[in-house]
Design a protein around this motif. Structure first.
Motif, PDB file in Angstrom:
ATOM      1  N   THR A   1      -3.507   6.215   4.030  1.00 43.45           N
ATOM      2  CA  THR A   1      -4.539   5.804   3.101  1.00 43.45           C
ATOM      3  C   THR A   1      -5.794   6.633   3.298  1.00 43.45           C
ATOM      4  O   THR A   1      -5.917   7.408   4.229  1.00 43.45           O
TER       5      THR A   1
ATOM      6  N   GLU B   1      -6.057   1.821  -9.386  1.00 43.04           N
ATOM      7  CA  GLU B   1      -6.531   2.707  -8.320  1.00 43.04           C
ATOM      8  C   GLU B   1      -6.733   1.935  -7.023  1.00 43.04           C
ATOM      9  O   GLU B   1      -6.386   2.414  -5.943  1.00 43.04           O
ATOM     10  N   ARG B   2      -7.307   0.731  -7.143  1.00 42.91           N
ATOM     11  CA  ARG B   2      -7.519  -0.090  -5.953  1.00 42.91           C
ATOM     12  C   ARG B   2      -6.180  -0.475  -5.326  1.00 42.91           C
ATOM     13  O   ARG B   2      -6.014  -0.422  -4.099  1.00 42.91           O
TER      14      ARG B   2
ATOM     15  N   HIS C   1      -4.660   2.416  -3.477  1.00 41.55           N
ATOM     16  CA  HIS C   1      -5.354   2.692  -2.221  1.00 41.55           C
ATOM     17  C   HIS C   1      -4.974   1.691  -1.135  1.00 41.55           C
ATOM     18  O   HIS C   1      -4.809   2.046   0.028  1.00 41.55           O
TER      19      HIS C   1
END
Length: 332
Positions: A48, A60-61, A64
């Protein structure tokens, strides 16, 4: 090792990464010398990025914060990428997803004719200075999925791996007969239909077959049918490899595998993969349709369906048509 550690699977077909991980596990626990000394003890290698990043979308979150490791799997014949797959392994759920990317997939690049062979994704690797990096970017651009690592294997490695596990039981869907005297070396494929054990040389023929000689059958859906057969063969190979000890396979395949995984990362993934089985392996085809453009056949990715697939992969709901439409436009 009495029972080899069940390895992280993803390679030319997932099968390749099984071999790749096994190589490094073997290096750590069996081979003496400098290789073993380089390995640091790492329970959870970090794939990550920055924890303080801001995110434009829920997807996107989710990417991640995900436990997924995404690996580009490439089967090479010389500099030609004959097989391209993106494997995504969830280190928490121990689920693996393989997305096959047809070699005729259209990927527009500057400097080449709009409808030339160079606009196919299988031309990227051999025509760029850093082939691995360029192909990883191409796959990211097409799928919207971040590519963390790559594993490439030459066809000689596949041949060696299949022989090392004693062949693979496989049901050949029809008589595969094809001759190309102009290939270097000349290519002769002849595999009768039916259930049989496929050994190294025949495995290469099976994976390469696409169109039959006059009077013999071909895949009715062209490269898509070929990819489906590759996926089924890979599943069968993985199932058998998980029941065997790896050292003999590793010795045979090692010279033909390249990866940017570090020893620490692979050993960490080996631990994560304990408990993996083919029941947790799902295979997919990149959404899209074949289409003739100019004088050539291309595979045109379906941006909207790809977005739906990626959101589902990361378990994120598509909350509005506006978001969905804007993301689909970004993949065009």
């Amino acid at each position: 090792m009495k029972h080899f550690i069940k390895v992280f699977i993803i390679s030319l077909i997932i099968f390749t990464l099984v071999i790749g991980t096994g190589i490094y596990t073997y290096a750590k626990y069996i081979s003496p010398g400098d290789i073993s000394d380089e390995i640091a003890d790492s329970e959870n290698p970090d794939f990550t990025g920055d924890e303080d990043m801001e995110f434009a979308t829920p997807l996107e979150r989710a990417m991640h914060n995900s436990n997924r490791v995404n690996v580009l799997l490439v089967g090479l014949e010389g500099t030609r990428t004959d097989t391209i797959m993106l494997a995504s392994f969830d280190r928490k759920t121990k689920e693996a997803d393989i997305i096959s990317i047809p070699r005729d997939t259209y990927y527009l690049r500057e400097g080449y004719g709009k409808y030339s062979d160079m606009q196919k994704i299988n031309a990227v690797f051999g025509s760029e200075k850093d082939g691995h990096k360029a192909l990883m970017k191409a796959v990211e651009d097409i799928t919207g999925i971040p590519v963390d690592k790559y594993v490439t294997v030459e066809y000689d490695g596949v041949r060696a791996a299949v022989d090392a596990i004693g062949g693979v039981n496989f049901n050949v869907p029809f008589h595969m007969k094809y001759t190309d005297i102009y290939d270097k070396p000349p290519l002769y494929i002849d595999i009768p239909a039916g259930e049989r054990v496929i050994y190294g040389d025949k495995a290469i023929e099976l994976l390469r077959f696409r169109t039959g000689d006059p009077g013999y059958p071909s895949y009715p859906d062209g490269d898509l049918g070929r990819v489906k057969t590759q996926q089924e063969f890979v599943k069968a190979a993985i199932k058998k490899s998980l029941s065997l000890k790896l050292p003999s396979v590793i010795n045979a395949v090692y010279p033909h595998v390249k990866t940017n995984f570090t020893l620490t990362e692979l050993l960490g993934l080996t631990k994560d993969a304990i408990g993996f089985s083919t029941d947790k392996l799902s295979t997919y085809m990149l959404p899209g349709t074949p289409k003739y453009m100019g004088a050539l056949s291309f595979f045109i990715p379906d941006g909207e369906k790809i977005i739906e697939f990626v959101y589902d992969l990361y378990d994120v709901p598509l909350t509005s048509n506006v978001e969905k439409d804007s993301l689909a436009e970004a993949t065009e």
